[in-house]
Motif scaffolding. Structure first.
Motif, short mmCIF file in Angstrom:
data_model
loop_
_atom_site.label_atom_id
_atom_site.label_comp_id
_atom_site.label_asym_id
_atom_site.label_seq_id
_atom_site.Cartn_x
_atom_site.Cartn_y
_atom_site.Cartn_z
N SER A 1 38.57 -6.41 46.03
CA SER A 1 38.75 -6.73 47.44
C SER A 1 38.10 -5.70 48.34
CB SER A 1 40.24 -6.85 47.76
OG SER A 1 40.91 -5.61 47.51
N ASP A 2 38.29 -4.41 48.04
CA ASP A 2 37.77 -3.36 48.91
C ASP A 2 36.24 -3.43 48.99
OD1 ASP A 2 37.23 -2.34 46.34
OD2 ASP A 2 38.89 -0.92 46.44
N PHE A 3 35.59 -3.59 47.84
CA PHE A 3 34.14 -3.67 47.81
C PHE A 3 33.63 -4.93 48.50
CE2 PHE A 3 30.23 -5.07 45.55
CZ PHE A 3 29.38 -4.08 46.02
N VAL B 1 35.93 2.01 57.75
CA VAL B 1 36.76 2.79 56.85
C VAL B 1 37.70 1.83 56.11
CG1 VAL B 1 38.57 4.54 56.66
CG2 VAL B 1 36.68 4.86 58.27
N LYS B 2 37.78 2.00 54.79
CA LYS B 2 38.73 1.24 53.97
C LYS B 2 39.58 2.25 53.23
CE LYS B 2 40.45 -2.44 51.79
NZ LYS B 2 41.63 -1.80 51.19
N HIS B 3 40.89 2.22 53.50
CA HIS B 3 41.75 3.27 52.94
C HIS B 3 42.17 2.97 51.50
CE1 HIS B 3 44.71 6.46 52.78
NE2 HIS B 3 45.58 5.59 52.29
N ALA B 4 42.82 1.84 51.27
CA ALA B 4 43.45 1.58 49.97
C ALA B 4 42.51 0.89 49.00
CB ALA B 4 44.71 0.74 50.16
N ILE B 5 42.76 1.12 47.73
CA ILE B 5 41.95 0.53 46.67
C ILE B 5 42.44 -0.88 46.35
CG2 ILE B 5 43.41 1.35 44.75
CD1 ILE B 5 40.80 2.11 43.29
N ASP B 6 41.56 -1.68 45.78
CA ASP B 6 41.90 -3.02 45.29
C ASP B 6 43.15 -2.97 44.40
OD1 ASP B 6 40.70 -5.92 44.41
OD2 ASP B 6 41.49 -4.85 42.67
N HIS C 1 39.89 8.19 51.75
CA HIS C 1 39.59 6.78 51.91
C HIS C 1 38.84 6.27 50.69
CE1 HIS C 1 39.71 7.98 56.36
NE2 HIS C 1 40.80 7.27 56.12
N ARG C 2 39.03 5.00 50.38
CA ARG C 2 38.26 4.38 49.29
C ARG C 2 36.80 4.29 49.70
NH1 ARG C 2 35.39 3.14 46.01
NH2 ARG C 2 35.41 1.38 44.56
N TRP D 1 47.56 -12.98 43.75
CA TRP D 1 46.56 -12.30 42.92
C TRP D 1 45.36 -11.89 43.78
CZ3 TRP D 1 45.42 -9.78 38.69
CH2 TRP D 1 44.09 -9.67 38.28
N GLY D 2 45.02 -10.60 43.74
CA GLY D 2 43.83 -10.10 44.42
C GLY D 2 43.97 -9.95 45.92
N ASP D 3 45.11 -10.35 46.50
CA ASP D 3 45.29 -10.20 47.94
C ASP D 3 45.33 -8.72 48.30
OD1 ASP D 3 45.41 -12.92 48.12
OD2 ASP D 3 47.56 -13.04 48.56
N ASP D 4 44.81 -8.40 49.46
CA ASP D 4 44.73 -7.01 49.89
C ASP D 4 45.24 -6.91 51.32
OD1 ASP D 4 44.11 -4.40 50.56
OD2 ASP D 4 42.14 -4.44 49.60
N PRO D 5 46.45 -6.41 51.53
CA PRO D 5 47.00 -6.32 52.89
C PRO D 5 46.41 -5.18 53.71
CG PRO D 5 48.54 -5.37 51.33
CD PRO D 5 47.41 -5.95 50.51
N ASP D 6 45.65 -4.29 53.06
CA ASP D 6 45.08 -3.15 53.76
C ASP D 6 43.75 -3.54 54.40
OD1 ASP D 6 44.89 -0.18 54.30
OD2 ASP D 6 43.08 -0.45 53.10
N PRO D 7 43.65 -3.52 55.73
CA PRO D 7 42.43 -3.99 56.38
C PRO D 7 41.32 -2.94 56.39
CG PRO D 7 43.97 -3.26 58.04
CD PRO D 7 44.68 -3.11 56.70
N LEU D 8 40.10 -3.40 56.64
CA LEU D 8 39.03 -2.50 57.01
C LEU D 8 39.25 -2.11 58.47
CD1 LEU D 8 37.80 -4.28 54.62
CD2 LEU D 8 35.58 -3.69 55.59
N VAL D 9 38.86 -0.91 58.83
CA VAL D 9 38.98 -0.46 60.21
C VAL D 9 37.58 -0.15 60.74
CG1 VAL D 9 40.02 1.19 61.80
CG2 VAL D 9 41.26 0.48 59.75
#
Length: 361
Positions: free
Chosen positions: A138-140, A258-263, A246-247, A280-288
């Protein structure tokens, strides 16, 4: 390459999979992901612990010896999830047995081994692929979309961290002083592959590897800078990071992301979640997003789904899609991984040892 069911009107058949290795990678990643792809059937596992395998996979045939499975007529695809120094010899044996092959990262120990396997697979007409599953994190995916959409303009600085907090050295082969051991061969291929997907091959590589934990005998800290003209891509991994990093951090001439949390997929797999289950695979941490003037803006992160790697493998074997990680792309990653080791040893930047043909492929 002649593959089964090359006619798109022919229903795809089930690809029969044999997994070599049922340690952390085989049990945590490969088996669940393979089991969640309709076009794949995990039929056999090579392991010295049959009870462990059958507790999870009661229908799988368990072999104690890889050679026995490689001669089995009912295996189409061999997945290699074993210590890094065994990747090349096991892959060579599988290819020579006429099997399609997936190798867990890193591809091999060096560029020469990788080249030999690519040539052999091409000669034997089988699919060879490397498990660069982090392309579907998700982060990538979120950062890649932001870059491709032009949100931050032309990228000048890209920083990717794969950090963990494991102060105690553990007694496992990845942390031993063995060929292919250490954090760079463990996490470096993920970082490198993502960078190459975004920016292609760098001009030069500058790296520093270190053993920072008490009792460490293999590198547990890696800092690698890839140069693309004036653009800099920083790849970092460490075992003494309790937080605060940050990730991803990406700067361009129109702003920063900036993306803080990892997948979360690895954590979900470790918790026993079945790939594809709700969430599955959902990512609540947004890009800023920062543009230097307005207040920071949050951007929802795309969901990740590493099943897409194995769905692509099934399609490639059935002739209905492309290899999701072609051998040449895995070869590029190995060239950078190897260059980083050489750079750290020489304390100097180095160029990639690739031919003109390999660069153009």
């Amino acid at each position: 390459m002649a593959l089964a069911n090359s006619n798109p009107n022919t229903p795809a058949r089930q690809v029969r999979v044999g997994l070599i290795g049922y340690g952390f990678s085989g049990k945590t990643f490969h088996a669940p992901l393979i089991g969640a792809v309709p076009g794949l059937s995990l039929c056999a596992v090579v392991s010295r612990d049959a009870a462990k395998v059958n507790a999870d996979l009661p229908d799988a045939v368990v072999y104690a010896d890889p050679a026995a499975m490689l001669t089995a007529d009912d295996i189409d695809l061999v997945v290699i999830a074993t210590p890094n120094d065994t990747h090349a010899p096991l892959a060579r044996a599988a290819i020579e047995a006429g099997k399609h092959v997936v190798i867990d990262k890193p591809f091999t120990l060096d560029l020469a081994e990788a080249r030999a396997l690519v040539a052999l697979a091409e000669h034997r007409g089988v699919i060879l692929s490397v498990f660069h599953n982090r392309r579907w994190d998700s982060d990538f995916l979120g950062v890649r979309r932001a870059i491709e959409d032009g949100l931050i303009g032309t990228v000048s600085h890209f920083e990717s961290h794969f950090d963990r907090f494991r102060p105690a050295v553990r007694d496992r082969w990845r942390e031993h002083d063995v060929a292919g051991g250490g954090i760079w061969f463990d996490l470096g291929p993920h970082l490198v592959d993502q960078a190459v997907q975004l920016f292609g091959l760098p001009d030069r590589v500058q790296a520093s590897l270190a053993k920072q934990r008490s009792g460490a005998v293999a590198d547990d800290w890696a800092h690698v800078v890839l140069s693309y003209g004036e653009r800099r891509v920083v790849l970092h991994a460490g075992m003494l990071v309790g937080g605060g990093t940050h990730r991803f951090t990406v700067h361009g001439d129109a702003g920063s992301i900036v993306k803080h949390a990892i997948d979360r997929q690895e954590a979900q797999l470790l918790a026993g979640m079945v790939p594809g289950a709700p969430g599955w695979g959902d990512d609540p941490d947004p890009l800023v997003f920062h543009d230097g003037t307005a207040p920071p803006r949050e951007i929802a992160t795309l969901p990740g789904d590493q099943r897409r790697y194995y769905s692509g493998i099934a399609d490639a074997i059935n002739g209905t899609g492309a290899n999701p990680v072609p051998p040449i792309e895995a070869l590029w990653v190995m060239a950078i991984v190897e260059a980083a080791v050489q750079s750290s040893q020489a304390q100097a930047s180095v160029a990639l040892s690739l031919t003109d043909e390999e660069r153009r492929a």
